[in-house]
Design a protein around this motif. Structure first.
Motif, PDB file in Angstrom:
ATOM      1  N   ASP A 114       0.922  -1.246   0.064  1.00 31.57           N
ATOM      2  CA  ASP A 114       0.053   0.099   0.054  1.00 31.57           C
ATOM      3  C   ASP A 114       0.971   1.139  -0.035  1.00 31.57           C
ATOM      4  O   ASP A 114       1.873   1.081  -0.001  1.00 31.57           O
ATOM      5  N   GLY A 115       0.391   2.294   0.163  1.00 26.11           N
ATOM      6  CA  GLY A 115       1.085   3.774  -0.034  1.00 26.11           C
ATOM      7  C   GLY A 115       1.882   3.830   1.253  1.00 26.11           C
ATOM      8  O   GLY A 115       3.085   4.509   0.981  1.00 26.11           O
ATOM      9  N   ALA A 116       1.873   2.965   2.314  1.00 24.08           N
ATOM     10  CA  ALA A 116       2.648   3.208   3.474  1.00 24.08           C
ATOM     11  C   ALA A 116       3.696   2.216   3.447  1.00 24.08           C
ATOM     12  O   ALA A 116       4.290   1.714   4.445  1.00 24.08           O
ATOM     13  N   ASP A 117       3.758   1.516   2.205  1.00 19.15           N
ATOM     14  CA  ASP A 117       4.851   0.160   2.161  1.00 19.15           C
ATOM     15  C   ASP A 117       4.484  -1.043   2.999  1.00 19.15           C
ATOM     16  O   ASP A 117       5.428  -1.577   3.411  1.00 19.15           O
ATOM     17  N   ARG A 118       3.183  -1.105   3.337  1.00 16.03           N
ATOM     18  CA  ARG A 118       2.775  -2.320   4.361  1.00 16.03           C
ATOM     19  C   ARG A 118       2.585  -3.496   3.078  1.00 16.03           C
ATOM     20  O   ARG A 118       1.831  -2.993   2.032  1.00 16.03           O
ATOM     21  N   VAL A 119       2.795  -4.805   3.268  1.00 18.82           N
ATOM     22  CA  VAL A 119       2.344  -5.652   2.534  1.00 18.82           C
ATOM     23  C   VAL A 119       0.897  -6.330   2.707  1.00 18.82           C
ATOM     24  O   VAL A 119       0.668  -6.623   3.845  1.00 18.82           O
ATOM     25  N   LEU A 120       0.090  -6.009   1.801  1.00 18.07           N
ATOM     26  CA  LEU A 120      -1.307  -6.229   2.206  1.00 18.07           C
ATOM     27  C   LEU A 120      -1.894  -7.941   1.807  1.00 18.07           C
ATOM     28  O   LEU A 120      -2.631  -8.315   2.347  1.00 18.07           O
ATOM     29  N   ALA A 121      -1.023  -8.360   0.832  1.00 19.89           N
ATOM     30  CA  ALA A 121      -1.329  -9.666   0.380  1.00 19.89           C
ATOM     31  C   ALA A 121       0.051 -10.256  -0.213  1.00 19.89           C
ATOM     32  O   ALA A 121       0.852  -9.557  -0.694  1.00 19.89           O
ATOM     33  N   GLU A 122       0.257 -11.469  -0.240  1.00 18.37           N
ATOM     34  CA  GLU A 122       1.511 -12.450  -0.819  1.00 18.37           C
ATOM     35  C   GLU A 122       0.622 -13.590  -1.492  1.00 18.37           C
ATOM     36  O   GLU A 122      -0.071 -14.391  -1.041  1.00 18.37           O
ATOM     37  N   ARG A 123       1.279 -14.028  -2.474  1.00 22.79           N
ATOM     38  CA  ARG A 123       1.169 -15.271  -3.271  1.00 22.79           C
ATOM     39  C   ARG A 123       2.583 -15.805  -3.668  1.00 22.79           C
ATOM     40  O   ARG A 123       3.466 -15.038  -4.202  1.00 22.79           O
ATOM     41  N   VAL A 124       2.615 -17.268  -3.551  1.00 19.44           N
ATOM     42  CA  VAL A 124       3.554 -17.806  -4.399  1.00 19.44           C
ATOM     43  C   VAL A 124       3.256 -18.947  -5.309  1.00 19.44           C
ATOM     44  O   VAL A 124       2.312 -19.705  -4.807  1.00 19.44           O
TER      45      VAL A 124
END
Length: 320
Positions: free
Chosen positions: A28-38
């Motif tokens: 997001d705009g604050a550099d937080r990881v909102l979601a991940e996928r591999v």
């Protein structure tokens, strides 16, 4: 799926496309990881496109949006990458000789897809993860091959032909092992994962247990690896003089014992050389926070480098 209202919210998609898997995330705009996928990587040009779209669609689904909601898209990928055009060459493990990857994905995303070499992208990710994106650092990747990437004032150091950081192909032994680049005795033949695997396998040794194996051949290979990495780090510091050097890659992941041995070797060398003592190579090494997906974070940073394409969007069918 119920779509969430994320209008106006920056959603930066970053995907690190590796030889066996692709790791994607959204910042997001604050550099937080909102979601991940591999997901597994599908090699070949059409396979890479399917892989990228699969990751994007799964991440969009998790966030409750369509892929058109991504405000920037960045990819990190092995090979020779023209960051200005998105053309990728000689990504051998992905069965790519030459492809316009940005063009291949042009109709699949709203923003222009930005493409970068994976090691360079990871350097940007390391800077963000360490809170040093506006300062300088060098990232040294010890994986199948060996390469470095330096960031200065938030910008990658590229060189005239985008070749800055190919330290693995510095030849230090003219009668050493043959390297894939055509030279002999490159640093990559000493500390690179592919050469290590072949050499150790031929001796009945394993990288993981190399520090505890009592056999003379294990001691010799351990000494060679530690000395080779100490030399590589010294070359990196002399070349870039970055305040921080970050280590990463599969060889480091498989060898928790390696870094302390290398630091001890660097300090031993510095004890007899005022020049090396002044460099303080050992003191510049830093660790990344555990389990930080720096490669995918870096890809997301890469995606932010350009603005959205100027084109009419409301007449196009929504993607997702």
């Amino acid at each position: 799926m119920t779509e969430l209202d994320r209008s106006g919210e920056p959603l930066s998609l970053g995907i690190d496309v590796g030889g066996t898997k692709a790791h994607g995330l959204v910042l997001d705009g604050a550099d937080r990881v909102l979601a991940e996928r591999v997901v597994p990587t599908q090699p070949s040009e059409p396979g890479i496109r399917r892989t990228v779209l699969t990751v994007a669609e799964e991440l969009a689904g998790e966030l409750g949006v369509r892929t058109s909601a991504f405000t920037s898209v960045g990819l990190g990928i092995p090979g020779i990458v023209d960051h200005a055009t998105g053309v990728v060459e000689t990504a051998v493990n992905l069965q790519i000789t030459r492809t316009d990857l940005a063009g291949l994905l042009a109709d699949d995303f709203r923003p222009t897809v930005q493409v970068e070499n994976d090691v360079k992208a990871t350097a940007l990710g390391a800077g963000l993860a360490l809170g040093r994106d506006d300062r300088d650092l060098t990232y040294l990747n010890l994986g199948t091959g060996v390469a470095a990437a330096a960031v200065n004032n938030g910008r990658l150091v590229r060189g005239a032909r985008n070749g800055a950081g190919e330290v693995g192909h510095l030849a230090i032994d003219p009668v050493g092992d043959l390297c894939e680049c055509g030279q002999r005795g490159c640093l990559e033949t000493v500390v690179g994962g592919a050469h290590l695997s072949r050499r150790l396998g031929g001796l009945g040794l394993t990288l993981t247990n190399l520090d505890t194996d009592p056999r003379p051949e294990a001691f010799a290979e351990r000494t060679r690896l530690v000395a080779g990495l100490a030399t590589t780090l010294t070359v990196v510091v002399i070349s870039y003089d970055s305040a921080v050097v970050v280590l990463g890659g599969g060889v480091l992941t498989a060898t928790a014992w390696l870094r302390p041995h290398v630091q001890a070797e660097l300090r031993r060398r510095a004890s007899t050389s005022p020049f090396l003592a002044g460099l303080d190579v050992a003191g510049r090494l830093v660790e990344l926070p555990p389990n930080t997906p720096v490669a995918a974070i870096g890809a997301a940073v890469v995606g932010r480098k350009k603005a959205i394409r100027a084109r009419t969007l409301d007449t196009e069918p929504a993607k997702g």
